[in-house]
Design an enzyme around this catalytic site. Structure first.
Site, PDB file in Angstrom:
ATOM      1  N   GLY A  78     -30.602  -4.051 -17.733  1.00 28.98           N
ATOM      2  CA  GLY A  78     -31.341  -4.739 -16.681  1.00 28.98           C
ATOM      3  C   GLY A  78     -30.399  -5.040 -15.535  1.00 28.98           C
ATOM      4  N   ASP A 113     -31.866  -4.809  -1.621  1.00 34.57           N
ATOM      5  CA  ASP A 113     -31.397  -5.693  -0.540  1.00 34.57           C
ATOM      6  C   ASP A 113     -32.566  -6.126   0.342  1.00 34.57           C
ATOM      7  OD1 ASP A 113     -28.738  -5.718  -1.217  1.00 34.57           O
ATOM      8  OD2 ASP A 113     -28.113  -4.230   0.270  1.00 34.57           O
ATOM      9  N   GLU A 144     -35.942  -8.432  -9.869  1.00 32.87           N
ATOM     10  CA  GLU A 144     -35.231  -7.909  -8.683  1.00 32.87           C
ATOM     11  C   GLU A 144     -33.784  -8.422  -8.626  1.00 32.87           C
ATOM     12  OE1 GLU A 144     -37.087  -6.916  -5.150  1.00 32.87           O
ATOM     13  OE2 GLU A 144     -39.072  -6.716  -6.046  1.00 32.87           O
ATOM     14  N   GLU A 165     -34.144  -0.766 -17.766  1.00 37.69           N
ATOM     15  CA  GLU A 165     -34.385  -0.231 -19.109  1.00 37.69           C
ATOM     16  C   GLU A 165     -34.210  -1.370 -20.100  1.00 37.69           C
ATOM     17  OE1 GLU A 165     -31.601   2.985 -19.531  1.00 37.69           O
ATOM     18  OE2 GLU A 165     -32.625   4.184 -17.988  1.00 37.69           O
ATOM     19  N   GLN A 175     -41.842 -45.092  -4.495  1.00 44.22           N
ATOM     20  CA  GLN A 175     -40.753 -44.330  -3.896  1.00 44.22           C
ATOM     21  C   GLN A 175     -40.286 -43.182  -4.806  1.00 44.22           C
ATOM     22  OE1 GLN A 175     -37.098 -46.471  -2.780  1.00 44.22           O
ATOM     23  NE2 GLN A 175     -37.811 -46.332  -0.684  1.00 44.22           N
ATOM     24  N   GLN A 210     -44.288 -33.016 -13.240  1.00 45.38           N
ATOM     25  CA  GLN A 210     -43.838 -34.387 -13.510  1.00 45.38           C
ATOM     26  C   GLN A 210     -44.728 -35.396 -12.777  1.00 45.38           C
ATOM     27  OE1 GLN A 210     -41.501 -34.637 -15.722  1.00 45.38           O
ATOM     28  NE2 GLN A 210     -41.237 -36.848 -15.718  1.00 45.38           N
ATOM     29  N   CYS A 268     -38.994   2.361 -11.075  1.00 45.32           N
ATOM     30  CA  CYS A 268     -38.519   2.458 -12.460  1.00 45.32           C
ATOM     31  C   CYS A 268     -37.000   2.458 -12.501  1.00 45.32           C
ATOM     32  CB  CYS A 268     -39.065   3.717 -13.105  1.00 45.32           C
ATOM     33  SG  CYS A 268     -40.848   3.716 -13.270  1.00 45.32           S
ATOM     34  N   GLY A 271     -47.894 -35.763 -14.483  1.00 46.45           N
ATOM     35  CA  GLY A 271     -47.772 -36.369 -15.816  1.00 46.45           C
ATOM     36  C   GLY A 271     -48.446 -35.501 -16.875  1.00 46.45           C
TER      37      GLY A 271
HETATM   38  N1  COS Z   1     -25.868  -1.182  -0.603  1.00 48.67           N
HETATM   39  C1  COS Z   1     -25.232   0.007  -0.571  1.00 48.67           C
HETATM   40  N2  COS Z   1     -24.349   0.396  -1.526  1.00 48.67           N
HETATM   41  C2  COS Z   1     -24.096  -0.460  -2.507  1.00 48.67           C
HETATM   42  C3  COS Z   1     -24.722  -1.726  -2.596  1.00 48.67           C
HETATM   43  C4  COS Z   1     -25.626  -2.069  -1.575  1.00 48.67           C
HETATM   44  N3  COS Z   1     -26.258  -3.249  -1.595  1.00 48.67           N
HETATM   45  N4  COS Z   1     -24.280  -2.368  -3.699  1.00 48.67           N
HETATM   46  C5  COS Z   1     -23.402  -1.538  -4.290  1.00 48.67           C
HETATM   47  N5  COS Z   1     -23.282  -0.385  -3.562  1.00 48.67           N
HETATM   48  C6  COS Z   1     -22.408   0.758  -3.829  1.00 48.67           C
HETATM   49  C7  COS Z   1     -20.941   0.299  -3.878  1.00 48.67           C
HETATM   50  O1  COS Z   1     -20.378   0.289  -2.582  1.00 48.67           O
HETATM   51  C8  COS Z   1     -20.336   1.364  -4.768  1.00 48.67           C
HETATM   52  O2  COS Z   1     -20.127   2.537  -4.005  1.00 48.67           O
HETATM   53  P1  COS Z   1     -18.829   3.478  -4.214  1.00 48.67           P
HETATM   54  O3  COS Z   1     -18.931   3.939  -5.640  1.00 48.67           O
HETATM   55  O4  COS Z   1     -19.022   4.559  -3.213  1.00 48.67           O
HETATM   56  O5  COS Z   1     -17.652   2.612  -3.975  1.00 48.67           O
HETATM   57  C9  COS Z   1     -21.446   1.654  -5.778  1.00 48.67           C
HETATM   58  O6  COS Z   1     -22.671   1.278  -5.133  1.00 48.67           O
HETATM   59  C10 COS Z   1     -21.292   0.872  -7.068  1.00 48.67           C
HETATM   60  O7  COS Z   1     -21.265  -0.508  -6.714  1.00 48.67           O
HETATM   61  P2  COS Z   1     -20.712  -1.630  -7.703  1.00 48.67           P
HETATM   62  O8  COS Z   1     -19.401  -1.171  -8.287  1.00 48.67           O
HETATM   63  O9  COS Z   1     -20.752  -2.924  -6.983  1.00 48.67           O
HETATM   64  O10 COS Z   1     -21.801  -1.590  -8.851  1.00 48.67           O
HETATM   65  P3  COS Z   1     -21.954  -2.475 -10.183  1.00 48.67           P
HETATM   66  O11 COS Z   1     -22.283  -1.575 -11.302  1.00 48.67           O
HETATM   67  O12 COS Z   1     -20.780  -3.385 -10.339  1.00 48.67           O
HETATM   68  O13 COS Z   1     -23.287  -3.312  -9.913  1.00 48.67           O
HETATM   69  C11 COS Z   1     -24.704  -5.050  -9.099  1.00 48.67           C
HETATM   70  C12 COS Z   1     -23.491  -4.142  -8.859  1.00 48.67           C
HETATM   71  C13 COS Z   1     -24.461  -6.023 -10.245  1.00 48.67           C
HETATM   72  C14 COS Z   1     -24.887  -5.817  -7.792  1.00 48.67           C
HETATM   73  C15 COS Z   1     -25.957  -4.176  -9.396  1.00 48.67           C
HETATM   74  O14 COS Z   1     -25.865  -3.538 -10.643  1.00 48.67           O
HETATM   75  C16 COS Z   1     -27.258  -4.955  -9.356  1.00 48.67           C
HETATM   76  O15 COS Z   1     -27.766  -5.293  -8.286  1.00 48.67           O
HETATM   77  N6  COS Z   1     -27.843  -5.241 -10.549  1.00 48.67           N
HETATM   78  C17 COS Z   1     -29.150  -5.858 -10.630  1.00 48.67           C
HETATM   79  C18 COS Z   1     -30.197  -4.801 -10.710  1.00 48.67           C
HETATM   80  C19 COS Z   1     -31.545  -5.331 -10.382  1.00 48.67           C
HETATM   81  O16 COS Z   1     -31.757  -5.989  -9.377  1.00 48.67           O
HETATM   82  N7  COS Z   1     -32.504  -5.004 -11.231  1.00 48.67           N
HETATM   83  C20 COS Z   1     -33.846  -5.363 -11.011  1.00 48.67           C
HETATM   84  C21 COS Z   1     -34.668  -4.133 -11.109  1.00 48.67           C
HETATM   85  S1  COS Z   1     -36.095  -4.124 -10.118  1.00 48.67           S
HETATM   86  S2  COS Z   1     -37.204  -5.543 -10.869  1.00 48.67           S
END
Ligand code: COS
Length: 377
Positions: free
Chosen positions: A129, A238, A361, A125, A277, A334, A122, A337
């Site tokens: 997103g 990740d 994700e 929101e 082709q 495609q 979860c 068709g």
């Molecule tokens: N692994 C470990 N730490 C991480 C990280 C990662 N992959 N990505 C970011 N962080 C850490 C950063 O190092 C930072 O730490 P410090 O505050 O100690 O410096 C902190 O988290 C904040 O990182 P950042 O400033 O990059 O965050 P943002 O708010 O700019 O967001 C993105 C970064 C856009 C990459 C993030 O919000 C994201 O992945 N959004 C998509 C969410 C998603 O996938 N939703 C799907 C839900 S499940 S279906």
């Protein structure tokens, strides 16, 4: 040492997953899609075969499989029905979060029920997103408990899972550093499940809004330290983005197989369309996309299994595999068709299903943000 060969065990997972996917999932996929029906029985069968929550370590009764294994299984299930596989890959989000951040006592408590049941993650929101850190769901400590209030949106497995892995924020705290990750049993008082209807694709996966009204769980359910939540979410994603790539490979391979089959039997201008082709190039491009996406996906999975940095590689895999799968499904229509536009053939469902892989994700735009930041930081 370098090898592209699967181990005997991996060949066995592949055989098991392929047989189950082709014999049990594929024949029901169209009807489940039409009826928007979640197949609890198929999930139970998959769990009995050892295809669900496969990353739970052996110490807790699980199979302790690695990411390469998960990719192998994911491609097979995605081939049969991406919507069905989504229930399984979404549960993996919870497993990975517990594995990464849970302590020994928590793993002993949370993993056993998940050997047969699903978790739900979860994070998203309605208003937050991509900007996950901007979440509004609130957490507050009250004695030995943590109390959660708010609503999470588009939650896969909502209402059909054993527990929710919930991200919430302490009032007034910094966006990222004030985020907590809590495991909440699905039967905790105060949880409301609003099943969502009308999805474009992946219609057999269960999707819900989950509302938390003064939901109270022990502080002992907090994963990691309070304030670790955002990083736990990012580290989890990740890894799990690799399984989204795996499912996308399945869709791309199915689009290719369906296209080859149809091109060999459909006649136009006095010959089968496979002789043109224009069709051959589409099929070749599908194969180029599939094989290169598979290499990147397995590379990201290998990095994960080796315990190396995976953020950039998994973002590339998720983004590229879902993009080539969408393109393959589009070209499959495609090639078919007018027939391909109808639901008598499976290709229109492939397109509707795999569209979501470019969105969930982390949208593919967010994957590009992750990739670019890793290069420019
Ligand atoms: N692994 C470990 N730490 C991480 C990280 C990662 N992959 N990505 C970011 N962080 C850490 C950063 O190092 C930072 O730490 P410090 O505050 O100690 O410096 C902190 O988290 C904040 O990182 P950042 O400033 O990059 O965050 P943002 O708010 O700019 O967001 C993105 C970064 C856009 C990459 C993030 O919000 C994201 O992945 N959004 C998509 C969410 C998603 O996938 N939703 C799907 C839900 S499940 S279906």
């Amino acid at each position: 040492m370098f090898s592209f060969d699967l181990s005997p065990e991996q060949k066995e997972f592949q055989r098991t997953a392929r047989k189950f996917a082709l014999e049990r999932v594929l024949p029901r996929a169209a009807e489940l899609d039409r009826k928007e029906e979640y197949p609890a029985d198929l999930t139970a069968e998959a769990a009995a075969l050892g295809l669900v929550n496969v990353g739970i370590p052996e110490a807790y009764g699980g199979l302790g499989l690695g990411m390469i294994d998960e990719v192998i299984i994911g491609e097979e299930l995605g081939y049969a029905c991406m919507g069905f596989f989504t229930g399984i890959l979404a549960s993996d989000l919870g497993i990975v979060a517990i594995k990464l951040a849970g302590n020994e006592e928590q793993k002993q408590r949370f993993f056993p029920p998940l050997l047969t049941e699903l978790s739900a993650f979860c994070l998203s929101e309605a208003d937050n997103g991509s900007d996950a850190g901007a979440m509004k769901t609130k957490a507050e400590f009250d004695g030995d408990d943590v109390v959660i209030n708010g609503a999470k949106m588009w939650i896969t497995n909502g209402g059909v899972c054993q527990c929710y892995v919930v991200f919430a924020r302490f009032e007034g705290e910094h966006k990222h550093a004030g985020t907590v990750c809590v495991v909440v049993p699905a039967d905790a008082p105060g949880i409301l499940v609003n099943k969502l209807h009308g999805k474009m694709g992946q219609r057999c996966s269960q999707t819900a809004e989950i509302v938390f009204e003064n939901v109270r769980v022990p502080k002992a359910n907090v994963l990691g330290e309070p304030g670790d939540g955002f990083k736990i979410a990012m580290k989890t994603l990740d890894r799990t983005r690799i399984t989204v790539a795996a499912g996308s490979l399945g869709v791309a391979r199915r689009a290719l197989d369906e296209s080859v089959k149809y091109a060999k039997v459909r006649h136009a201008f006095g010959k089968v369309i496979a002789d043109f082709q224009a069709i051959q190039f589409k099929i070749a491009d599908m194969k180029i996309g599939l094989d290169t996406a598979r290499l990147q996906t397995l590379y990201a999975a290998w990095l994960a299994d080796e315990g190396r940095m995976i953020g950039q590689a998994s973002a590339i895999a998720k983004c590229y595999a879902s993009d080539i799968a969408f393109a393959a499904a589009n070209e499959a229509i495609q090639i078919h068709g007018g027939a391909g536009y109808m639901n008598d053939f499976p290709v229109e469902k492939l397109l509707r299903d795999v569209k979501l892989n470019q969105i969930y994700e982390g949208t593919n735009e967010i994957q590009r943000v992750v990739i670019a930041r890793s290069l420019l930081k």
